[in-house]
Design an enzyme around this catalytic site. Sequence first.
Site, PDB file in Angstrom:
ATOM      1  CD  GLU A  40       2.722 -18.401 -40.729  1.00 45.70           C
ATOM      2  OE1 GLU A  40       1.766 -18.266 -41.598  1.00 45.70           O
ATOM      3  OE2 GLU A  40       3.194 -19.499 -40.393  1.00 45.70           O
ATOM      4  CG  LEU A  83       4.970 -13.179 -53.241  1.00 45.24           C
ATOM      5  CD1 LEU A  83       5.172 -14.720 -53.715  1.00 45.24           C
ATOM      6  CD2 LEU A  83       5.969 -13.072 -52.167  1.00 45.24           C
ATOM      7  CE1 TYR A 123      -2.551 -19.038 -39.825  1.00 41.66           C
ATOM      8  CE2 TYR A 123      -1.043 -17.321 -40.744  1.00 41.66           C
ATOM      9  CZ  TYR A 123      -1.455 -18.539 -40.491  1.00 41.66           C
ATOM     10  OH  TYR A 123      -0.532 -19.492 -40.867  1.00 41.66           O
ATOM     11  CG  ASP A 141      -4.992 -20.678 -42.351  1.00 38.76           C
ATOM     12  OD1 ASP A 141      -5.669 -21.460 -41.817  1.00 38.76           O
ATOM     13  OD2 ASP A 141      -4.134 -20.561 -43.084  1.00 38.76           O
ATOM     14  CB  CYS A 195      -8.826 -31.677 -43.923  1.00 40.87           C
ATOM     15  SG  CYS A 195     -10.467 -31.385 -43.435  1.00 40.87           S
TER      16      CYS A 195
HETATM   17 FE1  SF4 Z   1     -10.951 -33.737 -42.936  1.00 45.72          FE
HETATM   18 FE2  SF4 Z   1     -11.736 -36.165 -43.651  1.00 45.72          FE
HETATM   19 FE3  SF4 Z   1     -10.010 -35.845 -41.655  1.00 45.72          FE
HETATM   20 FE4  SF4 Z   1     -12.437 -35.091 -41.200  1.00 45.72          FE
HETATM   21  S1  SF4 Z   1     -11.957 -37.174 -41.744  1.00 45.72           S
HETATM   22  S2  SF4 Z   1     -10.751 -33.880 -40.687  1.00 45.72           S
HETATM   23  S3  SF4 Z   1     -13.311 -34.319 -43.188  1.00 45.72           S
HETATM   24  S4  SF4 Z   1     -10.040 -35.257 -43.968  1.00 45.72           S
END
Ligand code: SF4
Length: 352
Positions: A40, A83, A123, A141, A195
């Site tokens: 981590e 690093l 975190y 995070d 995401c």
């Molecule tokens: Fe992220 Fe799109 Fe999933 Fe919503 S639908 S959590 S914006 S990847």
Amino acid sequence: MQIIMKKDEFREALLSWYHREKRDLPWRHTSNPYYIWVSEIMLQQTRVDTVIPYYERFIDSFPTMEILASANENDLLKMWEGLGYYSRARNLQMGVREVVENYGGEVPDTRQEISKLKGVGPYTAGAVLSIAFGVPEHAVDGNVMRVMSRLLLIEEDIAIPRTKKIFETVVMELIDRKDPSSFNQGLMELGATICTPKPKCLLCPVRDFCNAFHEGRQEELPVKTKKTTMKVIPVASFAIQNKQGEWLLRQRPAKGLLAGLWEFPMVERLDGIAPLEKMRQQFGVELENVVDVLTFKHIFSHITWEMTSFKAQMKGTDSLPPGYRFFTVEEVEALPKPVPVLKIWEEIKWEE
Ligand code: SF4
């Protein structure tokens, strides 16, 4: 902020996707809290692909907390070489020493205790507690804030430190109490692979629960005000050899940027004075046979060095600049060096 209505179904969707799709990473084969802690710390500000070989070498060299606690600083920094953010390594060692000395070598398993350790922020505490001990604790995070801001349409500015509390609270409401490790890692994995800043919503396992997706606003989130402007400093670095072909370096001070790492003489050039003249003024050295090596940028969190680098020889070696001495090629190889110095070194080290 919106809420997720079907929390159980959301958890189920996230966890089953995580178990199916998770990347095979070395620290996912252990529940040793020390190893999770190391991973981590390395993963802060650093990409997974970069971390893997460092993690494996580090664990090979310092397989127990006792061994890391008694390691010397040069060996530690050498292991961290390249690093970046080197204070992480020192803080990790200090935290590990506290565990060895004050906790009988057992990483504490409560947020209150683990948070007292050097270098362990909210975190890292949550990540180690949930992944190693199965304690339902948040680990928020930047990735997790991005995911949650979209899922719940949280429009607070994530550049403001106190905003993090909002995310910690919502994660505590949603976390899977039976498997907090997979829940937290699932959120992290989703943020790292699906995401992302440009989200791949069509592949998303929790799309049905995502408020931003339903409103077509996923690309507007998270809200993040611009960082303060980066300070750009022109820097000239001189790799200087003596007649025996040895190289001149010094160790940087124990505190501050790149603390304790080794470097060639460097001059900042904000005043526009020519590099050779600046070297004469600052270090009192006269150089000859000056050859260009590399020009590149090195970006820290708040500063960019615009590096020009040169190879040169010293006219006479009677007086060296304070703190500097000459090293053979093999000795320079063994010294822990920051990335900008490594880049220059890789370019020149075997040249005759
Ligand atoms: Fe992220 Fe799109 Fe999933 Fe919503 S639908 S959590 S914006 S990847």
